[in-house]
Scaffold this motif. Sequence first.
Motif, PDB file in Angstrom:
ATOM      1  N   PHE A  37       0.807  -1.165   0.055  1.00  0.00           N
ATOM      2  CA  PHE A  37      -0.108   0.044   0.003  1.00  0.00           C
ATOM      3  C   PHE A  37       0.986   1.271  -0.075  1.00  0.00           C
ATOM      4  N   ARG A  74       1.948 -11.626   4.839  1.00  0.00           N
ATOM      5  CA  ARG A  74       1.075 -10.575   4.330  1.00  0.00           C
ATOM      6  C   ARG A  74      -0.518 -11.073   4.237  1.00  0.00           C
ATOM      7  N   GLY A  76      -3.457  -8.339   3.496  1.00  0.00           N
ATOM      8  CA  GLY A  76      -3.896  -7.562   2.556  1.00  0.00           C
ATOM      9  C   GLY A  76      -2.918  -6.442   2.369  1.00  0.00           C
ATOM     10  N   SER A  79      -0.023  -2.593   5.746  1.00  0.00           N
ATOM     11  CA  SER A  79       0.488  -1.917   6.673  1.00  0.00           C
ATOM     12  C   SER A  79       1.453  -0.704   6.253  1.00  0.00           C
ATOM     13  N   LEU A  94      -0.658 -14.597   1.795  1.00  0.00           N
ATOM     14  CA  LEU A  94      -1.964 -15.160   2.202  1.00  0.00           C
ATOM     15  C   LEU A  94      -3.014 -14.955   0.990  1.00  0.00           C
ATOM     16  N   GLY A 113      -7.316 -16.523   5.954  1.00  0.00           N
ATOM     17  CA  GLY A 113      -6.367 -15.402   6.144  1.00  0.00           C
ATOM     18  C   GLY A 113      -6.090 -14.304   5.304  1.00  0.00           C
ATOM     19  N   ARG A 135     -12.619   0.182   7.349  1.00  0.00           N
ATOM     20  CA  ARG A 135     -13.194   1.191   6.787  1.00  0.00           C
ATOM     21  C   ARG A 135     -12.693   1.561   5.356  1.00  0.00           C
ATOM     22  N   THR A 139      -8.450  -3.679   2.756  1.00  0.00           N
ATOM     23  CA  THR A 139      -7.495  -3.922   3.919  1.00  0.00           C
ATOM     24  C   THR A 139      -7.880  -5.328   4.047  1.00  0.00           C
ATOM     25  N   GLY A 140      -6.618  -6.204   4.758  1.00  0.00           N
ATOM     26  CA  GLY A 140      -6.838  -7.709   4.932  1.00  0.00           C
ATOM     27  C   GLY A 140      -7.540  -7.804   6.022  1.00  0.00           C
ATOM     28  N   VAL A 141      -7.863  -8.923   6.341  1.00  0.00           N
ATOM     29  CA  VAL A 141      -8.426  -9.540   7.886  1.00  0.00           C
ATOM     30  C   VAL A 141      -7.316  -9.673   8.765  1.00  0.00           C
ATOM     31  N   THR A 146      -5.341  -9.201  14.069  1.00  0.00           N
ATOM     32  CA  THR A 146      -4.442  -9.389  14.896  1.00  0.00           C
ATOM     33  C   THR A 146      -3.846  -8.146  15.753  1.00  0.00           C
ATOM     34  N   GLY A 149      -8.271  -3.786  15.326  1.00  0.00           N
ATOM     35  CA  GLY A 149      -9.278  -3.713  14.473  1.00  0.00           C
ATOM     36  C   GLY A 149     -10.355  -2.682  14.794  1.00  0.00           C
ATOM     37  N   TYR A 150     -10.487  -1.339  14.500  1.00  0.00           N
ATOM     38  CA  TYR A 150     -11.474  -0.586  14.833  1.00  0.00           C
ATOM     39  C   TYR A 150     -12.481  -0.496  13.541  1.00  0.00           C
ATOM     40  N   VAL A 200       1.260 -17.425  11.899  1.00  0.00           N
ATOM     41  CA  VAL A 200       0.363 -17.143  10.883  1.00  0.00           C
ATOM     42  C   VAL A 200      -0.920 -17.729  11.075  1.00  0.00           C
ATOM     43  N   TYR A 420      -1.983   3.484  18.526  1.00  0.00           N
ATOM     44  CA  TYR A 420      -2.593   2.218  18.123  1.00  0.00           C
ATOM     45  C   TYR A 420      -1.567   1.855  17.161  1.00  0.00           C
ATOM     46  N   GLY A 457       8.982  -9.728  11.730  1.00  0.00           N
ATOM     47  CA  GLY A 457       8.675  -8.721  10.794  1.00  0.00           C
ATOM     48  C   GLY A 457       7.170  -8.272  10.997  1.00  0.00           C
TER      49      GLY A 457
HETATM   50  C1  LIG Z   1      -6.329   2.292   3.579  1.00  0.00           C
HETATM   51  C2  LIG Z   1      -6.097   1.914   5.132  1.00  0.00           C
HETATM   52  C3  LIG Z   1      -7.445   1.744   5.795  1.00  0.00           C
HETATM   53  C4  LIG Z   1      -7.451   1.382   7.018  1.00  0.00           C
HETATM   54  N1  LIG Z   1      -8.497   1.423   7.941  1.00  0.00           N
HETATM   55  C5  LIG Z   1      -8.384   0.984   9.074  1.00  0.00           C
HETATM   56  C6  LIG Z   1      -9.625   1.014   9.972  1.00  0.00           C
HETATM   57  O1  LIG Z   1     -10.493   1.413   9.589  1.00  0.00           O
HETATM   58  N2  LIG Z   1      -9.373   0.507  11.002  1.00  0.00           N
HETATM   59  C7  LIG Z   1      -8.260   0.058  11.723  1.00  0.00           C
HETATM   60  O2  LIG Z   1      -8.169  -0.426  12.986  1.00  0.00           O
HETATM   61  N3  LIG Z   1      -7.064  -0.078  11.058  1.00  0.00           N
HETATM   62  C8  LIG Z   1      -7.170   0.476   9.578  1.00  0.00           C
HETATM   63  N4  LIG Z   1      -5.857   0.575   8.783  1.00  0.00           N
HETATM   64  C9  LIG Z   1      -4.858  -0.064   9.369  1.00  0.00           C
HETATM   65  C10 LIG Z   1      -4.729  -1.726   9.226  1.00  0.00           C
HETATM   66  O3  LIG Z   1      -5.418  -2.162  10.513  1.00  0.00           O
HETATM   67  C11 LIG Z   1      -3.303  -2.325   9.377  1.00  0.00           C
HETATM   68  O4  LIG Z   1      -2.603  -1.569   8.291  1.00  0.00           O
HETATM   69  C12 LIG Z   1      -3.379  -3.654   9.105  1.00  0.00           C
HETATM   70  O5  LIG Z   1      -2.045  -4.195   9.786  1.00  0.00           O
HETATM   71  C13 LIG Z   1      -3.750  -4.115   7.971  1.00  0.00           C
HETATM   72  O6  LIG Z   1      -4.087  -5.532   7.770  1.00  0.00           O
HETATM   73  P1  LIG Z   1      -3.575  -6.273   6.232  1.00  0.00           P
HETATM   74  O7  LIG Z   1      -3.587  -7.515   6.611  1.00  0.00           O
HETATM   75  O8  LIG Z   1      -4.005  -5.389   5.095  1.00  0.00           O
HETATM   76  O9  LIG Z   1      -1.994  -5.962   6.641  1.00  0.00           O
HETATM   77  P2  LIG Z   1      -0.456  -6.534   5.981  1.00  0.00           P
HETATM   78  O10 LIG Z   1       0.201  -5.400   5.634  1.00  0.00           O
HETATM   79  O11 LIG Z   1      -0.744  -7.723   5.190  1.00  0.00           O
HETATM   80  O12 LIG Z   1      -0.025  -7.270   7.434  1.00  0.00           O
HETATM   81  C14 LIG Z   1       0.163  -6.440   8.737  1.00  0.00           C
HETATM   82  C15 LIG Z   1       1.270  -7.051   9.689  1.00  0.00           C
HETATM   83  O13 LIG Z   1       0.290  -8.221  10.214  1.00  0.00           O
HETATM   84  C16 LIG Z   1       0.763  -9.333   9.936  1.00  0.00           C
HETATM   85  N5  LIG Z   1      -0.275 -10.401   9.266  1.00  0.00           N
HETATM   86  C17 LIG Z   1      -1.000 -10.213   8.360  1.00  0.00           C
HETATM   87  N6  LIG Z   1      -1.632 -11.235   8.314  1.00  0.00           N
HETATM   88  C18 LIG Z   1      -1.467 -12.191   9.217  1.00  0.00           C
HETATM   89  C19 LIG Z   1      -1.961 -13.261   9.594  1.00  0.00           C
HETATM   90  N7  LIG Z   1      -3.075 -13.974   8.757  1.00  0.00           N
HETATM   91  N8  LIG Z   1      -1.369 -13.943  10.648  1.00  0.00           N
HETATM   92  C20 LIG Z   1      -0.390 -13.352  11.320  1.00  0.00           C
HETATM   93  N9  LIG Z   1       0.002 -12.069  11.088  1.00  0.00           N
HETATM   94  C21 LIG Z   1      -0.447 -11.370  10.045  1.00  0.00           C
HETATM   95  C22 LIG Z   1       1.999  -9.181   8.822  1.00  0.00           C
HETATM   96  O14 LIG Z   1       3.016  -9.910   8.990  1.00  0.00           O
HETATM   97  C23 LIG Z   1       2.412  -7.704   9.374  1.00  0.00           C
HETATM   98  O15 LIG Z   1       3.193  -7.772  10.384  1.00  0.00           O
HETATM   99  C24 LIG Z   1      -6.114   0.930   7.802  1.00  0.00           C
HETATM  100  C25 LIG Z   1      -4.966   0.638   6.879  1.00  0.00           C
HETATM  101  C26 LIG Z   1      -5.172   1.460   5.470  1.00  0.00           C
HETATM  102  C27 LIG Z   1      -3.714   1.313   4.575  1.00  0.00           C
END
Ligand SMILES: Cc1cc2nc3c(=O)[nH]c(=O)nc-3n(C[C@H](O)[C@H](O)[C@H](O)COP(=O)(O)OP(=O)(O)OC[C@H]3O[C@@H](n4cnc5c(N)ncnc54)[C@H](O)[C@@H]3O)c2cc1C
Length: 473
Positions: A37, A74, A76, A79, A94, A113, A135, A139-141, A146, A149-150, A200, A420, A457
Amino acid sequence: MTESILDGGAVDGLRAAMAGDVMIPGDAGYEDACKVFNSMIAKRPALVAHCATTDDVVAAVNLARDRDLEVAVRSGGHSVAGLSICDDGLLIDLAGLKGVDVDPDAHVARTGGGVLWGEFDAVTQEHGLHTPGGRVTTTGVGGFTTGGGYGWTSSKHGLTCDNLVSAEVVTADGRVVTASETENEDLFWGIRGGGGNFGVVTRFDFRLHELGPIVLAGLALWPIDRAPEVLRAWRDYVAGAPDELSTACVVLTAPPEEFVPDHLKGQAALGMAAMYVGDPEEGAGVIQPLKDLGPEVDLIQPMPYTAFQAILDPSAPKGLRNYWRGEYLTGLSDGAIDTFAEHAPEVRGAGIPFSQMIIFRIGQGVSAIPDDATAFSHRDAEYLFHPISVWEDPADDDRVIAANRAFAEAMRPFSTGAAYLNFTADGDRVRDSYGAEKYKRLVAVKDNYDPENLFRGNQNIEPSHTTGEPALA
Ligand SMILES: Cc1cc2nc3c(=O)[nH]c(=O)nc-3n(C[C@H](O)[C@H](O)[C@H](O)COP(=O)(O)OP(=O)(O)OC[C@H]3O[C@@H](n4cnc5c(N)ncnc54)[C@H](O)[C@@H]3O)c2cc1C
């Protein structure tokens, strides 16, 4: 590192072991896999494991551990700190772990995941169900849950991690374990707020709540000179409003859309996002006092929940430079409001129009959960200050980041000092953000499930033998 991976037959071995693809530099799809991102993050793993099954994840984890590789995980890729990619090592992507299976009677969704929140909402809303989630739809779950998550409905239903019923986790030793209130309880505690430190998560089982398909929600806009007055009125009203009212205020650049009056287009403006987490008709009376504040643009109206969940998507495109902070506020005093209103327009202007200076009202759905129930901390904070700076030109990095940091410094007298972590671009806030006691308990979970710190990481909890500091006995 790259040579040792490529020379040892490891790539062929992993390809043979996995149902999903394995990519090295030069392979189709590799360059796309390197894009996250935040375009400030430019890293190149030696190997990308595009996992399609839990067994694929096991094979990748075993390779990383046996070859002592750097690991990035990864879901979504959102980060902003760049934690879901690494240089030279192994990226466990993932994205192939899709699938949302809803049990409408049990109100549970088994979720892969690598599912994104837009995908989750689309499936669960077919049953009129949801759980608090991202929101922005891309964004990934994984990282989201973990890390806590707001979502817009957290004011009523708590954090996403509070709605986790059970999870399947691949641990550093390659085991596949279940984490729940009755199995591996310490792991279940840790993955709800402790990030990706302990393994993971290949499957999340979320508790679902009834909502939609239509909700009362939307955005409103005021000219920036009304910000101090509107922010005060908002604070005073939401303090006594029901948990169903979810709101945030934001200083942004008014978009050049038809619904925006000409004198606001392209100018700093105060925005408000609001949603009633319940029956839209019941919500009308609750939201009315906010409408009575007389916005010049009022788009708060009945709309599909999935539409509101996607409403911020256009303002959050992938591939721009991003610097974010997420600071908990002790409250929203007049001093905090005036400091925010004074600095926010200028800091927004340091970046490009996607920059947004946000204050979220958190709500009692989050604070009602006891602090020691999960690894997540700072549930008692009522507000979260979230300045998002976005820009394009690397030459502006220092200037834009300095403006954002100076803003956070100006707000420091009103902050709890904790961050946060999911919103935080800087990697050095981990201990402070958990507090000493909770950090010790996290170290104990780390010692139990990842004593060699294979999963580092992330917002890292270091095992006790590397720091010499005791875990919680
Ligand atoms: C556009 C945008 C909108 C957002 N909106 C919100 C929001 O509304 N509310 C909020 O609370 N946050 C929000 N965020 C922040 C978001 O919670 C974090 O960026 C979160 O890490 C994103 O999850 P991801 O799976 O996409 O991240 P990734 O970049 O894939 O992973 C982030 C971290 O989590 C770890 N991880 C990922 N998946 C797993 C898994 N399955 N098991 C173990 N570890 C894992 C990774 O190793 C890494 O350390 C937003 C971020 C962005 C960029």
